[in-house]
Write an enzyme that holds these catalytic residues in place. Structure first.
Site, PDB file in Angstrom:
ATOM      1  CB  ILE A 184     -31.276  37.996 -58.447  1.00  0.00           C
ATOM      2  CG1 ILE A 184     -31.027  39.339 -59.157  1.00  0.00           C
ATOM      3  CG2 ILE A 184     -31.789  36.963 -59.429  1.00  0.00           C
ATOM      4  CD1 ILE A 184     -29.974  39.261 -60.242  1.00  0.00           C
TER       5      ILE A 184
ATOM      6  CB  VAL B 179     -27.704  36.043 -57.212  1.00  0.00           C
ATOM      7  CG1 VAL B 179     -27.460  36.747 -58.538  1.00  0.00           C
ATOM      8  CG2 VAL B 179     -27.034  34.671 -57.209  1.00  0.00           C
TER       9      VAL B 179
ATOM     10  CG  ASP C  25     -26.473  21.934 -58.617  1.00  0.00           C
ATOM     11  OD1 ASP C  25     -27.462  21.172 -58.619  1.00  0.00           O
ATOM     12  OD2 ASP C  25     -26.400  22.947 -57.904  1.00  0.00           O
TER      13      ASP C  25
ATOM     14  CD  GLU D 130     -29.923  34.195 -48.671  1.00  0.00           C
ATOM     15  OE1 GLU D 130     -29.169  34.033 -47.694  1.00  0.00           O
ATOM     16  OE2 GLU D 130     -30.955  34.902 -48.659  1.00  0.00           O
ATOM     17  N   GLY D 131     -28.830  31.201 -52.208  1.00  0.00           N
ATOM     18  CA  GLY D 131     -28.594  29.775 -52.087  1.00  0.00           C
ATOM     19  C   GLY D 131     -27.873  29.449 -50.802  1.00  0.00           C
ATOM     20  CB  THR D 132     -26.477  26.248 -49.574  1.00  0.00           C
ATOM     21  OG1 THR D 132     -27.717  25.590 -49.843  1.00  0.00           O
ATOM     22  CG2 THR D 132     -25.904  25.735 -48.269  1.00  0.00           C
ATOM     23  CG  PHE D 133     -22.375  26.903 -50.712  1.00  0.00           C
ATOM     24  CD1 PHE D 133     -21.786  26.467 -49.541  1.00  0.00           C
ATOM     25  CD2 PHE D 133     -23.029  25.967 -51.506  1.00  0.00           C
ATOM     26  CE1 PHE D 133     -21.823  25.133 -49.172  1.00  0.00           C
ATOM     27  CE2 PHE D 133     -23.068  24.634 -51.162  1.00  0.00           C
ATOM     28  CZ  PHE D 133     -22.472  24.206 -49.985  1.00  0.00           C
TER      29      PHE D 133
END
Length: 413
Positions: free
Chosen positions: A10, A18, A128, A12-15
């Site tokens: 789905i 998904v 956030d 992707e982030g820094t940490f």
């Protein structure tokens, strides 16, 4: 993770990243937030802020549901299994040419304010809030990604650069981490502007440019407000006096109520900024509150009807049981019928041929073993008998024997 099958990615982030997963247990689809950080123990996992926040805030219709926490001790991998939504707000407005209808914008913002009121009331602020972290499924909105959340009662200063720059409040930019839950309201105001106009309100390229973008629209704040920020900042700053263009020029097509709420949410001074509970009572949400009351009234009527129906069914069952008991009491006593004759019957005599007279057998006389006046209190000596084939014998010193007799045979007719 062997109970889930990965279907696709789905985001992707820094940490974390998904994934869309399929549960092999119930056959439903879930969103799997797989952490990039490795964990050493279950205690470290349970102390994770996001897990603690989701457990504390659930259940709420506008908060993402955490279904399961999957921790593999050997590899140290951690995954949060959450409910799967259709998309986020950014994906909804990305590439659109026509803005959303104001009714839809109002509905989404009302639910967002409901989620913020709930988390602030429970001592948590998100830090956030942005379109990527606001998830929707048809007309339902839910706030997700609590990885940056903090407790309202935790000690300041906080981390300085925590929220995404475009949605960062002035107190986060101008202080060394001295901000509060009011920063979430500023971010929500920026979201309101973005879903109404399809472009961000303050798209700064860096922190200094971000402040400049804010001053271009809102103007330079009063010196008293800036002094609040200077007290918690190691360095001094001076901004040229500037009169902002105003929000009305940025959003000419929205209602005055929408502009009024937006102005209250992006108030420069956090002490003067509106709270989530106050925002829910704003005139902009009058229609939303009326629809919510109507929906709640309808649900209460359905519950009342169901309870009434259950009560009536219970009373009818009780009444039916009472009628059956009364009917049983009114029945006559059953007649007990005996299978035998009701008058005495004399049994027939048994005629046995070959028997002429009754044969009698002598009875042995035994002396009493208890003291009597005749034996002067002394116990008599009792002779011992032995039994051999229906014959009684005395001890050798006794010579008397029983005379054997034989019964005549019986002829059957």
């Amino acid at each position: 993770m062997n109970r889930y099958k990965t279907v696709g990615k789905i985001g992707e982030g820094t940490f974390s990243e998904v994934l869309k997963t399929l549960s092999l247990k119930d056959g439903n689809y879930y969103a799997c937030k797989k952490m990039k950080q490795l964990f050493k123990s279950t205690e470290q996992v349970n102390n994770l802020r996001e897990i603690q926040a989701l457990r504390r805030l659930s259940p709420h219709p506008n908060i993402l549901i955490l279904h399961e926490v999957v921790f593999e001790r050997k590899s140290g991998c951690l995954a949060l299994i959450c409910e799967l939504m259709d998309m986020n707000i950014y994906e909804l407005i990305r590439g659109r040419r026509q803005p959303l209808a104001e009714d839809k914008v109002r509905n989404y913002m009302y639910q967002l304010c409901k989620s913020l009121e709930h988390i602030h009331k429970n001592g948590i602020f998100h830090r956030d809030v942005k379109p990527e972290n606001i998830l929707i499924k048809q007309d339902l909105l839910k706030l997700g990604d609590f990885g940056s959340c903090r407790s309202v009662f935790s000690k300041q200063p906080y981390t300085e650069y925590i929220s995404t720059r475009w949605y960062r409040a002035p107190e986060c930019l101008l202080t060394d981490g001295y901000y509060s839950y009011k920063m979430d309201i500023w971010s929500a105001g920026c979201v309101l502007f973005e879903i109404s106009s399809l472009h961000p309100l303050f798209p700064g390229t860096n922190e200094l440019d971000q402040i400049s973008k804010i001053h271009d629209v809102l103007g330079t704040p009063h010196s008293a407000v800036l002094r609040k920020f200077k007290q918690s900042r190691a360095m001094n700053f001076e901004f040229p006096s500037k009169k902002g263009t105003g929000l009305m020029k940025q959003l000419p097509s929205v209602s005055p109520e929408c502009l009024s709420l937006l102005s209250a949410m992006v108030e420069y001074d956090p002490d003067q900024r509106i709270s989530a509970s106050e925002a829910l009572q704003h005139a902009y949400f009058s229609e939303s509150r009326a629809l919510e009351r109507q929906s709640l009234h309808h649900k209460l009527l359905l519950i009342e009807k169901a309870n009434t129906a259950n009560s009536m069914n219970y009373l009818l069952r009780i009444a039916g049981q009472s009628r059956r008991q009364q009917a049983l009491k009114s029945l006559p006593e059953p007649i007990i019928r005996h299978h035998g004759p009701t008058f005495p019957v004399e049994l027939p005599k048994l005629n046995v041929s070959g028997v002429s007279k009754t044969v009698s057998y002598p009875m042995l006389k035994f002396q009493s073993v208890f003291p009597t006046p005749a034996n002067n209190g002394k116990l008599p000596i009792v002779p011992h008998f032995k039994y051999f084939d229906a014959k009684f014998e005395k001890e050798p010193h006794e010579k008397a024997r029983l005379k054997p007799y034989q019964l005549p045979s019986i002829e059957r007719k």
